[in-house]
Design a protein around this motif. Structure first.
Motif, short mmCIF file in Angstrom:
data_model
loop_
_atom_site.label_atom_id
_atom_site.label_comp_id
_atom_site.label_asym_id
_atom_site.label_seq_id
_atom_site.Cartn_x
_atom_site.Cartn_y
_atom_site.Cartn_z
N LEU A 81 6.77 5.67 -5.90
CA LEU A 81 6.70 4.10 -5.83
C LEU A 81 7.35 4.01 -4.37
O LEU A 81 6.79 3.07 -3.45
CB LEU A 81 7.48 3.62 -6.79
N ALA A 82 8.54 4.48 -4.11
CA ALA A 82 9.06 4.31 -2.58
C ALA A 82 8.24 4.50 -1.52
O ALA A 82 8.09 3.83 -0.57
CB ALA A 82 10.66 5.22 -2.77
N GLN A 83 7.28 5.69 -1.69
CA GLN A 83 6.67 5.89 -0.53
C GLN A 83 5.54 5.05 -0.44
O GLN A 83 5.04 4.82 0.86
CB GLN A 83 6.01 7.35 -0.75
N LEU A 84 4.86 4.46 -1.57
CA LEU A 84 3.99 3.60 -1.41
C LEU A 84 4.40 2.29 -1.07
O LEU A 84 3.74 1.57 -0.12
CB LEU A 84 3.33 3.39 -3.08
N GLU A 85 5.39 1.78 -1.26
CA GLU A 85 6.17 0.74 -0.85
C GLU A 85 6.37 0.57 0.84
O GLU A 85 6.07 -0.08 1.46
CB GLU A 85 7.37 0.43 -1.47
N ALA A 86 6.93 1.93 1.32
CA ALA A 86 7.09 2.00 2.67
C ALA A 86 5.83 2.02 3.32
O ALA A 86 5.67 1.52 4.42
CB ALA A 86 7.95 3.44 3.05
N SER A 87 4.59 2.45 2.88
CA SER A 87 3.35 2.81 3.63
C SER A 87 2.83 1.33 3.84
O SER A 87 2.28 1.06 4.83
CB SER A 87 2.60 3.69 2.72
N ILE A 88 3.11 0.41 2.83
CA ILE A 88 2.32 -0.78 2.67
C ILE A 88 3.16 -1.56 3.86
O ILE A 88 2.75 -2.46 4.42
CB ILE A 88 2.36 -1.37 1.20
N GLN A 89 4.44 -1.52 3.66
CA GLN A 89 5.45 -2.20 4.67
C GLN A 89 4.62 -2.02 6.26
O GLN A 89 4.92 -2.71 6.78
CB GLN A 89 6.77 -2.10 4.20
N ARG A 90 4.69 -0.60 6.41
CA ARG A 90 4.40 -0.28 7.81
C ARG A 90 2.99 -0.85 8.19
O ARG A 90 2.88 -1.62 9.18
CB ARG A 90 3.94 1.09 7.87
N GLN A 192 -4.40 4.28 -5.47
CA GLN A 192 -5.51 3.84 -4.96
C GLN A 192 -5.78 2.54 -4.54
O GLN A 192 -6.24 2.08 -3.66
CB GLN A 192 -6.68 3.92 -6.09
N THR A 193 -4.56 1.68 -4.98
CA THR A 193 -4.62 0.05 -4.73
C THR A 193 -4.06 0.12 -3.05
O THR A 193 -4.22 -0.79 -2.25
CB THR A 193 -3.73 -0.51 -5.50
N LYS A 194 -3.06 0.89 -2.84
CA LYS A 194 -2.51 1.00 -1.50
C LYS A 194 -3.38 1.41 -0.47
O LYS A 194 -3.58 0.84 0.36
CB LYS A 194 -1.37 2.23 -1.40
N GLN A 195 -4.46 2.45 -0.96
CA GLN A 195 -5.40 2.65 0.05
C GLN A 195 -6.52 1.67 0.32
O GLN A 195 -6.92 1.28 1.28
CB GLN A 195 -6.30 3.90 -0.68
N LEU A 196 -6.84 0.75 -0.77
CA LEU A 196 -7.57 -0.69 -0.87
C LEU A 196 -7.05 -1.58 0.04
O LEU A 196 -7.59 -2.15 0.94
CB LEU A 196 -7.85 -0.96 -2.16
N ASP A 198 -4.78 -0.68 2.61
CA ASP A 198 -5.09 -0.26 3.92
C ASP A 198 -6.42 -0.61 4.50
O ASP A 198 -6.60 -1.04 6.08
CB ASP A 198 -4.67 1.26 4.41
N LEU A 199 -7.35 -0.38 3.72
CA LEU A 199 -8.79 -0.67 4.02
C LEU A 199 -8.87 -1.80 4.52
O LEU A 199 -9.65 -2.53 5.24
CB LEU A 199 -9.68 -0.32 3.08
N THR A 200 -8.55 -3.15 3.37
CA THR A 200 -8.42 -4.44 3.76
C THR A 200 -7.78 -4.89 5.17
O THR A 200 -8.34 -5.84 5.77
CB THR A 200 -7.74 -5.04 2.77
N ALA A 201 -6.78 -4.29 5.30
CA ALA A 201 -6.01 -4.34 6.64
C ALA A 201 -6.71 -4.05 7.83
O ALA A 201 -6.92 -4.80 8.75
CB ALA A 201 -4.78 -3.84 6.69
N VAL A 202 -7.50 -3.13 7.72
CA VAL A 202 -8.46 -2.52 8.96
C VAL A 202 -9.63 -3.35 8.98
O VAL A 202 -9.82 -3.74 10.11
CB VAL A 202 -8.95 -1.08 8.60
N ILE A 203 -10.34 -3.87 7.96
CA ILE A 203 -11.40 -4.72 7.97
C ILE A 203 -10.86 -6.13 8.41
O ILE A 203 -11.59 -6.50 9.06
CB ILE A 203 -11.79 -4.87 6.66
N ALA A 204 -9.69 -6.64 8.15
CA ALA A 204 -9.20 -7.89 8.56
C ALA A 204 -9.02 -7.83 10.27
O ALA A 204 -9.33 -8.51 10.75
CB ALA A 204 -8.02 -8.22 7.90
N ALA A 205 -8.33 -6.70 10.53
CA ALA A 205 -8.01 -6.39 11.96
C ALA A 205 -9.28 -6.42 12.85
O ALA A 205 -9.44 -7.10 13.93
CB ALA A 205 -7.29 -5.25 12.42
N ILE A 206 -10.30 -5.76 12.47
CA ILE A 206 -11.40 -5.56 13.23
C ILE A 206 -12.29 -6.94 13.12
O ILE A 206 -12.97 -7.54 14.10
CB ILE A 206 -12.48 -4.44 12.54
N ALA A 207 -12.29 -7.83 12.01
CA ALA A 207 -12.86 -8.95 11.84
C ALA A 207 -12.31 -9.90 12.66
O ALA A 207 -12.92 -10.70 13.72
CB ALA A 207 -13.00 -9.44 10.39
#
Length: 247
Positions: A81-90, A192-196, A198-207
């Protein structure tokens, strides 16, 4: 002591008692021994012993059941959980660090009203047209840079994601109870939710970058039309005049 063994011993005891009674001569001064009563007492003791054995077996079954329940209620020793939260925060920090036009509706509306007008009036100076074009170009450049930064951050998260997946799969395979297995599965779903995300963030940035570039193209077309109109309607044009060439 098993039932078969106990019955064999009981039969031997009864046979021995019967033999002893038959082999002893009858005397008036001997104590009377009732073999039937003795056999009944032995059988009663045997039934009580079997009941005790059954109770002991029941207690063992209950103890086994309690041990299994304790295993099922044991929590998973590993948590990502801690690693997931840190990754999402980054990833969130990369999005909030968007340059110039940020992910904010009010900021976007103000920027488009000021720099991306639907049309330019004839009173707009050439300097203002050039300044707006340069601002739009900088916005597009910043948008592409921000998109690449988000992509780089997501790629950097892949190593952490891989180690978390390996740890969770290992914990799931070595789970001692239902709760640990369920917690492992829940953490895998969170990963898997965290990976989604990240993917959403990439799509939003490209868009965002593509939207800024598209808006720049449209605004540049409007600006080009205004500049062409000014070029074609520059003043009164050429007017013939009488000049004196020689004095």
């Amino acid at each position: 002591m098993t039932r078969r063994r106990f019955r064999a011993l009981l039969a031997s005891g009864v046979a021995f008692v019967s033999f002893a009674v038959l082999s002893v001569p009858a005397r008036a001064d001997l104590i009377v021994f009732d073999p039937n009563n003795y056999v009944q007492n032995v059988l009663t003791a045997a039934r009580e012993l079997q009941q005790i054995n059954n109770e002991i077996q029941g207690l063992e079954n209950q103890a086994t059941m309690l041990i299994n329940q304790a295993k099922n209620l044991a929590s998973l020793p590993y948590s990502s959980l801690a690693q997931l939260e840190a990754s999402i925060q980054r990833t969130q920090q990369l999005l909030t660090q968007a340059q110039r036009i940020a992910y904010d509706v009010t900021t976007i509306d103000q920027a488009f009203t000021r720099v991306y007008p639907q049309s330019y009036s004839g009173s707009t100076s050439s300097q203002q047209l050039i300044a707006d074009a340069q601002t739009r170009w900088k916005n597009s450049l910043a948008g592409f840079q921000d998109a690449m930064r988000v992509q780089a951050g997501v790629v950097q998260n892949l190593d952490s994601t891989k180690s978390q997946i390996d740890a969770l799969i290992s914990s799931s395979q070595s789970a001692s109870g239902a709760l640990q297995a369920a917690q492992s599965g829940n953490q895998l779903v969170a990963l898997q939710t965290k990976q989604l995300a990240d993917l959403t963030a990439v799509i939003a940035a490209i868009a965002r970058a593509q939207s800024l570039e598209g808006a720049r193209t449209v605004a540049s077309q409007e600006q080009a039309q205004q500049q062409l109109s000014r070029f074609l309607n520059y003043g009164q044009g050429y007017q013939p005049q009488t000049v004196q060439m020689f004095h």
